[in-house]
Design a protein around this motif. Structure first.
Motif: not given
Length: 398
Positions: A77-84
């Motif tokens: 969840i957090p890395l996917s958001r950061a790399l969105a």
């Protein structure tokens, strides 16, 4: 034109991206999924040698898989958001570079803590990969081809699951466990080179509703899909993880390797077949998979004659292979603009369910013995049937 719009224009693929065949990119991403899953399960095939080399017990060395799963859960969840905002090809390249370095680090790690640190980093990469693949696939194929293309993409992970442990065991005996991780690192780096040539640019999503988890979890159908997925995967892993002691306690004449191979081949067929059926009757296919998986697992639990046992294992494998495609296509369809966040939640639930299934199965085995493992797993998957009926109704209503 603003700076943001210029950036979007550069990262958005041209119309030709969607009109050319998606197969080369799908096969590349299938290979990415294969090496990612292979990286996760590889320690199970080389566990005795790895434990001896690191100077720890096999139970401690086995935490290599658990630490990888923890990284995957933490990252989704957090890395996917950061790399969105990054275009999807860039994310794939970054993931492959870091994964290659992590596997190389595992190959040369001198002691346990360094080994576990490299495994955690590899798990972080896996969390990003699993969350990104469905959205990337949507970007380079048409809606009509999405289900079948995603089936090809996810077949790599299914193949990695089926072949990872035996492949690791064979290669480990031949070359040593460190060399095996080195081979995986080199293969991952090669895929990075191929990605530069084959993978199309697909724009990321701007931060907003599509990346907010709350938007996804406020959709009832998304929550139902996540609960159904958890039930299916927990039951699956209670059974699959502890098949060896179950068969041993029964004196089953079928070797464990034959049963696992039957399950694995059927899983690959299920993944590819589900991709095609998802384009036609998604809701009905999800319900059918839940029924088939439950019945197959229940028959395996019954300890039937050999032919019936292998047939049931094949049905169970077909359903398991189908789950990865069907639940991801379903959640993308019902989540709308919150699809990316919903996919991240699905990855997290999937990995938490794998860990939960292993833990619950261990408790059952230690407390009541192997006889109760498969009946308990089958009973749990029964719960998925009405949930999948609700999902099918939600999909029909659009």
């Amino acid at each position: 034109m603003t700076t943001d719009s210029l950036r979007t224009a550069r990262s958005t693929p041209p119309p030709a991206t969607r009109t050319r065949s998606p197969l080369p990119t799908a096969l590349l991403l299938a290979a990415v999924g294969f090496v990612t899953l292979l990286t996760e399960v590889l320690p199970a095939g080389v566990l005795p040698a790895m434990a001896a080399d690191l100077g720890v017990s096999e139970s401690i060395a086995g935490q290599s898989v658990a630490v990888f799963a923890l990284g995957c859960i933490v990252a989704a969840i957090p890395l996917s958001r950061a790399l969105a905002k990054l275009d999807r090809r860039t994310v794939v390249l970054l993931a492959l570079i870091v994964s290659a370095l992590a596997n190389a680090g595992t190959a040369v790690a001198p002691e346990l803590l360094t080994h576990l640190a490299t495994r955690f980093v590899a798990g972080l990469v896996a969390g990003v990969v699993w969350a990104m693949l469905p959205g990337y696939t949507r970007g380079f194929t048409t809606p009509e081809r999405f289900g079948s293309t995603l089936g090809v993409v996810l077949s790599g992970a299914t193949l990695g699951f089926a072949l990872g442990v035996p492949a690791g065991a064979v290669l480990g005996e031949e070359f040593g466990w460190r060399a095996v991780f080195g081979i995986v690192a080199a293969t991952t780096a090669l895929l990075g080179v191929l990605a530069v040539v084959v993978a199309p640019r697909v724009a990321g999503s701007a931060r907003g509703r599509s990346t907010r988890m709350g938007a996804a979890l406020r959709i009832p159908a998304v929550v139902t899909i996540l609960v159904a997925l958890a039930v299916c995967i927990i039951g699956q892993n209670i059974a699959y993880t502890y098949l060896a002691p179950v068969l041993s306690s029964r004196g089953t004449p079928v070797p464990l390797g034959v049963l696992l191979a039957t399950f694995g081949v059927a899983s690959v067929v299920g993944t590819l077949g589900a991709g095609r059926l998802a384009n036609l009757r998604l809701g009905m296919t999800i319900l059918t998979a839940a029924l088939l998986g439950t019945v197959g697992l229940a028959v395996v639990a019954w300890d039937p004659p050999v032919v019936v046992l292998l047939t049931a294992a094949a049905g169970w494998g077909l359903a398991f292979g189908a789950y990865s495609v069907l639940f991801q296509v379903a959640i993308a369809r019902v989540a709308g603009n919150a699809a990316d966040a919903a996919q991240s939640a699905l990855v997290t639930v999937w990995n938490c369910s794998i860990a939960t299934g292993g833990a619950v199965g261990g408790i059952i085995l230690g407390t009541w013995g192997p006889a109760l493992l498969l009946p308990a797993a089958a009973a749990l998957t029964v719960v998925a049937i009405p949930l999948c009926a609700v999902i099918a109704r939600a999909i029909r209503r659009g």
